[in-house]
Design a protein around this motif. Structure first.
Motif, PDB file in Angstrom:
ATOM      1  N   SER A 163      -5.224  15.605   5.644  1.00 17.12           N
ATOM      2  CA  SER A 163      -5.685  15.116   6.942  1.00 17.12           C
ATOM      3  C   SER A 163      -5.388  13.626   7.093  1.00 17.12           C
ATOM      4  N   GLY A 164      -5.571  12.872   6.004  1.00 16.46           N
ATOM      5  CA  GLY A 164      -5.284  11.447   6.042  1.00 16.46           C
ATOM      6  C   GLY A 164      -3.815  11.160   6.282  1.00 16.46           C
ATOM      7  N   LEU A 165      -2.937  11.924   5.616  1.00 13.32           N
ATOM      8  CA  LEU A 165      -1.497  11.737   5.804  1.00 13.32           C
ATOM      9  C   LEU A 165      -1.086  12.079   7.234  1.00 13.32           C
ATOM     10  N   GLU A 166      -1.618  13.188   7.739  1.00 12.04           N
ATOM     11  CA  GLU A 166      -1.257  13.610   9.087  1.00 12.04           C
ATOM     12  C   GLU A 166      -1.751  12.618  10.135  1.00 12.04           C
ATOM     13  N   THR A 167      -3.020  12.238  10.016  1.00  7.68           N
ATOM     14  CA  THR A 167      -3.584  11.304  10.992  1.00  7.68           C
ATOM     15  C   THR A 167      -2.993   9.919  10.827  1.00  7.68           C
ATOM     16  N   GLY A 168      -2.808   9.495   9.563  1.00 11.46           N
ATOM     17  CA  GLY A 168      -2.227   8.179   9.316  1.00 11.46           C
ATOM     18  C   GLY A 168      -0.841   8.043   9.887  1.00 11.46           C
ATOM     19  N   THR A 169      -0.047   9.107   9.799  1.00 10.24           N
ATOM     20  CA  THR A 169       1.307   9.074  10.357  1.00 10.24           C
ATOM     21  C   THR A 169       1.262   8.852  11.863  1.00 10.24           C
ATOM     22  N   ARG A 170       0.287   9.486  12.532  1.00 13.35           N
ATOM     23  CA  ARG A 170       0.172   9.332  13.985  1.00 13.35           C
ATOM     24  C   ARG A 170      -0.411   7.980  14.378  1.00 13.35           C
ATOM     25  N   ARG A 171      -1.332   7.465  13.554  1.00 14.72           N
ATOM     26  CA  ARG A 171      -2.098   6.282  13.963  1.00 14.72           C
ATOM     27  C   ARG A 171      -1.528   4.955  13.458  1.00 14.72           C
ATOM     28  N   LEU A 172      -0.526   4.986  12.596  1.00 21.38           N
ATOM     29  CA  LEU A 172       0.025   3.715  12.135  1.00 21.38           C
ATOM     30  C   LEU A 172       0.633   2.935  13.293  1.00 21.38           C
ATOM     31  N   GLY A 173       1.122   3.671  14.275  1.00 14.77           N
ATOM     32  CA  GLY A 173       1.577   3.016  15.491  1.00 14.77           C
ATOM     33  C   GLY A 173       2.913   2.326  15.384  1.00 14.77           C
ATOM     34  N   ALA A 174       3.648   2.523  14.297  1.00 19.55           N
ATOM     35  CA  ALA A 174       4.930   1.852  14.151  1.00 19.55           C
ATOM     36  C   ALA A 174       5.785   2.570  13.117  1.00 19.55           C
ATOM     37  N   ASP A 175       7.103   2.411  13.281  1.00 23.78           N
ATOM     38  CA  ASP A 175       8.038   2.945  12.288  1.00 23.78           C
ATOM     39  C   ASP A 175       8.279   1.941  11.170  1.00 23.78           C
ATOM     40  N   ILE A 176       8.168   0.667  11.518  1.00 26.93           N
ATOM     41  CA  ILE A 176       8.457  -0.401  10.561  1.00 26.93           C
ATOM     42  C   ILE A 176       7.363  -1.452  10.649  1.00 26.93           C
ATOM     43  N   THR A 192       7.213   2.392   7.051  1.00 22.72           N
ATOM     44  CA  THR A 192       5.969   3.161   6.921  1.00 22.72           C
ATOM     45  C   THR A 192       6.235   4.635   6.593  1.00 22.72           C
ATOM     46  N   THR A 193       7.263   5.212   7.207  1.00 19.12           N
ATOM     47  CA  THR A 193       7.546   6.627   6.945  1.00 19.12           C
ATOM     48  C   THR A 193       7.934   6.849   5.489  1.00 19.12           C
ATOM     49  N   SER A 194       8.680   5.895   4.914  1.00 17.47           N
ATOM     50  CA  SER A 194       9.077   6.018   3.508  1.00 17.47           C
ATOM     51  C   SER A 194       7.870   5.913   2.591  1.00 17.47           C
ATOM     52  N   VAL A 195       6.953   4.999   2.925  1.00 17.55           N
ATOM     53  CA  VAL A 195       5.742   4.840   2.120  1.00 17.55           C
ATOM     54  C   VAL A 195       4.906   6.109   2.158  1.00 17.55           C
ATOM     55  N   LEU A 196       4.742   6.662   3.353  1.00 17.25           N
ATOM     56  CA  LEU A 196       3.971   7.902   3.490  1.00 17.25           C
ATOM     57  C   LEU A 196       4.645   9.057   2.757  1.00 17.25           C
ATOM     58  N   LYS A 197       5.964   9.115   2.819  1.00 17.95           N
ATOM     59  CA  LYS A 197       6.694  10.179   2.135  1.00 17.95           C
ATOM     60  C   LYS A 197       6.520  10.059   0.626  1.00 17.95           C
ATOM     61  N   ASN A 198       6.566   8.831   0.109  1.00 14.94           N
ATOM     62  CA  ASN A 198       6.368   8.635  -1.332  1.00 14.94           C
ATOM     63  C   ASN A 198       4.968   9.037  -1.763  1.00 14.94           C
ATOM     64  N   ILE A 199       3.978   8.660  -0.971  1.00 12.74           N
ATOM     65  CA  ILE A 199       2.599   9.029  -1.293  1.00 12.74           C
ATOM     66  C   ILE A 199       2.434  10.539  -1.254  1.00 12.74           C
ATOM     67  N   LYS A 200       3.037  11.176  -0.263  1.00 14.70           N
ATOM     68  CA  LYS A 200       2.941  12.628  -0.153  1.00 14.70           C
ATOM     69  C   LYS A 200       3.563  13.311  -1.359  1.00 14.70           C
ATOM     70  N   THR A 201       4.717  12.801  -1.809  1.00 14.23           N
ATOM     71  CA  THR A 201       5.384  13.373  -2.976  1.00 14.23           C
ATOM     72  C   THR A 201       4.536  13.197  -4.230  1.00 14.23           C
ATOM     73  N   GLN A 202       3.963  12.001  -4.408  1.00 15.42           N
ATOM     74  CA  GLN A 202       3.120  11.739  -5.576  1.00 15.42           C
ATOM     75  C   GLN A 202       1.886  12.636  -5.566  1.00 15.42           C
ATOM     76  N   MET A 203       1.258  12.775  -4.395  1.00 15.65           N
ATOM     77  CA  MET A 203       0.067  13.604  -4.291  1.00 15.65           C
ATOM     78  C   MET A 203       0.384  15.071  -4.558  1.00 15.65           C
ATOM     79  N   GLN A 204       1.523  15.529  -4.057  1.00 18.24           N
ATOM     80  CA  GLN A 204       1.907  16.919  -4.292  1.00 18.24           C
ATOM     81  C   GLN A 204       2.126  17.185  -5.776  1.00 18.24           C
ATOM     82  N   SER A 205       2.766  16.243  -6.462  1.00 21.65           N
ATOM     83  CA  SER A 205       2.982  16.400  -7.905  1.00 21.65           C
ATOM     84  C   SER A 205       1.650  16.432  -8.648  1.00 21.65           C
ATOM     85  N   LEU A 206       0.741  15.543  -8.250  1.00 22.60           N
ATOM     86  CA  LEU A 206      -0.577  15.512  -8.881  1.00 22.60           C
ATOM     87  C   LEU A 206      -1.331  16.806  -8.632  1.00 22.60           C
ATOM     88  N   PHE A 207      -1.270  17.315  -7.408  1.00 23.41           N
ATOM     89  CA  PHE A 207      -1.979  18.548  -7.085  1.00 23.41           C
ATOM     90  C   PHE A 207      -1.421  19.738  -7.850  1.00 23.41           C
TER      91      PHE A 207
END
Length: 401
Positions: free
Chosen positions: A42-55, A249-264
């Motif tokens: 939920s944080g990743l999904e909402t954060g992607t929408r609410r960051l308000g910027a690509d860079i 921002t998209t790259s940062v979110l993608k990296n976090i998502k990948t790390q979280m998926q590996s951890l899960f």
């Protein structure tokens, strides 16, 4: 019948306790993972929408981690000339640019906030993030003496907050975004600059001596890229301005998502092994019943119990263990989830929004139903075998209490 089921379980309390405990541990691990995964997703999904910027653009001399800028509310004092906003806006592919000015509160008598907090000043004329954040409130704009409070900010009371000896009206408390906005306070940029120059903010004087008056400074630039342009190309153009550093921002979110998926995946593997072990333990216990408890079941038959009564007895034991293990496991899992959340909350370096009550209830009910069904399935073989038990089996009294 309930009394007989309870007596049967308590009479073999070591077996019952070990089965219940193994199931509770496996359920607890899986339920904690379920809750944590929901929060991060939920944080990743909402954060992607609410960051308000690509860079996100910061000064080149700012030594900051991207995750700390995007997902924590820790004060960050970094500054650059406000003229960079116009320079970046003229780069091909840039749709719009929002400038922000950072200052901070203090955890002294001057502030009602519980700790030092990032204060974000925004330009009321050009900012496009604030109208989106105000969409769920009745406010359309923010006055100079008003602030927006992040969802996870503590220390303010009612509709007012004391910041650096200045009283502000709380215009709205923002909904959770999964970003640094949850831990920050937003105000018009002129108010933020005024606070930055205040006497109480002695800590920031060294920055004004170095960079000049805060009236002509900004801290970050939020940049949105046109859909028909490459974000990487725009980021490369901004990097060519050596005074600036780019955070995609998209790259940062993608990296976090990948790390979280590996951890899960790793944690889920451990939880799955624990669950398989507990299920095998449950199946093994009831599979052996057909041979170990012939005498007991034969006695029940001799006393008038029907074959249906025996099946209800066996299925009732399995259902009790399955449901009991699931419910205890949910409590253990919720405690584990809260413990993990407490440890990670101090880091705040990842997007996280606590799951809704409906999601929690769905997880509880789903877990209870699944393990209750597993318990019933595990009792199928002994229940089937019990139909072959004759009253004469009571002659073997070794299992009769």
């Amino acid at each position: 019948m309930f009394h007989i089921i309870r007596h049967s379980l308590t009479r073999r309390w070591v077996q019952s306790f070990s089965t219940l405990l193994s199931m509770a541990i496996s359920v607890g691990i899986l339920f904690a993972l379920y809750m944590f995964y929901l929060g991060v997703s939920s944080g990743l999904e909402t954060g992607t929408r609410r960051l308000g910027a690509d860079i996100l653009v910061v000064p080149a001399d700012a030594w900051v981690e991207p995750e700390a800028v995007l997902f924590t509310g820790a004060p960050m004092n970094m500054y650059m000339d406000a003229g960079f906003a116009e320079i970046v806006s003229k780069i091909p592919g840039v749709r719009w640019v929002n400038a922000q000015f950072f200052t901070q509160s203090l955890n002294a008598e001057c502030c009602s906030l519980a700790s030092a907090t990032r204060l974000i000043g925004f330009d009321r004329e050009t900012d496009r993030l604030i109208p989106a954040l105000l969409h769920s409130t009745r406010k359309s704009e923010i006055a100079p003496d008003e602030i927006l409070i992040g969802a996870k900010i503590d220390g303010y009371s009612g509709l007012q907050a004391l910041v650096l000896n200045s009283v502000f009206r709380v215009a709205a408390v923002l909904e959770p975004t999964g970003t640094s906005l949850d831990y920050s306070i937003l105000m018009p940029i002129e108010s933020a600059r005024k606070l930055a120059k205040a006497r109480e903010n002695k800590y920031l004087r060294i920055y004004w001596e170095r960079y000049g008056s805060p009236d002509h400074l900004i801290s970050t630039l939020l940049v949105e890229v046109d859909e028909d342009h490459s974000k990487e190309e725009v980021a490369r153009s901004i990097r060519s301005l050596r005074e600036l550093k780019v955070i995609e921002t998209t790259s940062v979110l993608k990296n976090i998502k990948t790390q979280m998926q590996s951890l899960f995946v790793i944690l889920l593997g451990g939880g799955a092994l624990a669950m398989i072990s507990s299920i095998l333990n449950l199946f093994a216990r009831f599979f052996c019943m057909a041979w170990d408890r012939k005498g007991e079941w034969g006695l029940y038959r001799a006393l008038g119990a029907t074959r249906s009564d025996l099946r209800i007895l066996i299925i009732g034991e399995a259902f009790s263990l399955g449901t009991g293990g699931a419910l205890i496991g949910v409590l253990l899992g919720y405690g584990l989830y809260q413990a993990i959340l407490t440890l990670l909350r101090n880091q705040k370096a990842f997007p996280f929004i606590e799951p809704s009550l409906s999601s929690e209830i769905a997880g509880i009910l789903g877990t209870a139903v699944i393990f209750s069904v597993i318990g019933i399935i595990s009792a199928w073989f002994p229940a089937y075998q019990s139909g072959k038990i004759e009253p004469s089996a009571a002659m073997g009294l070794e299992d009769i209490d």
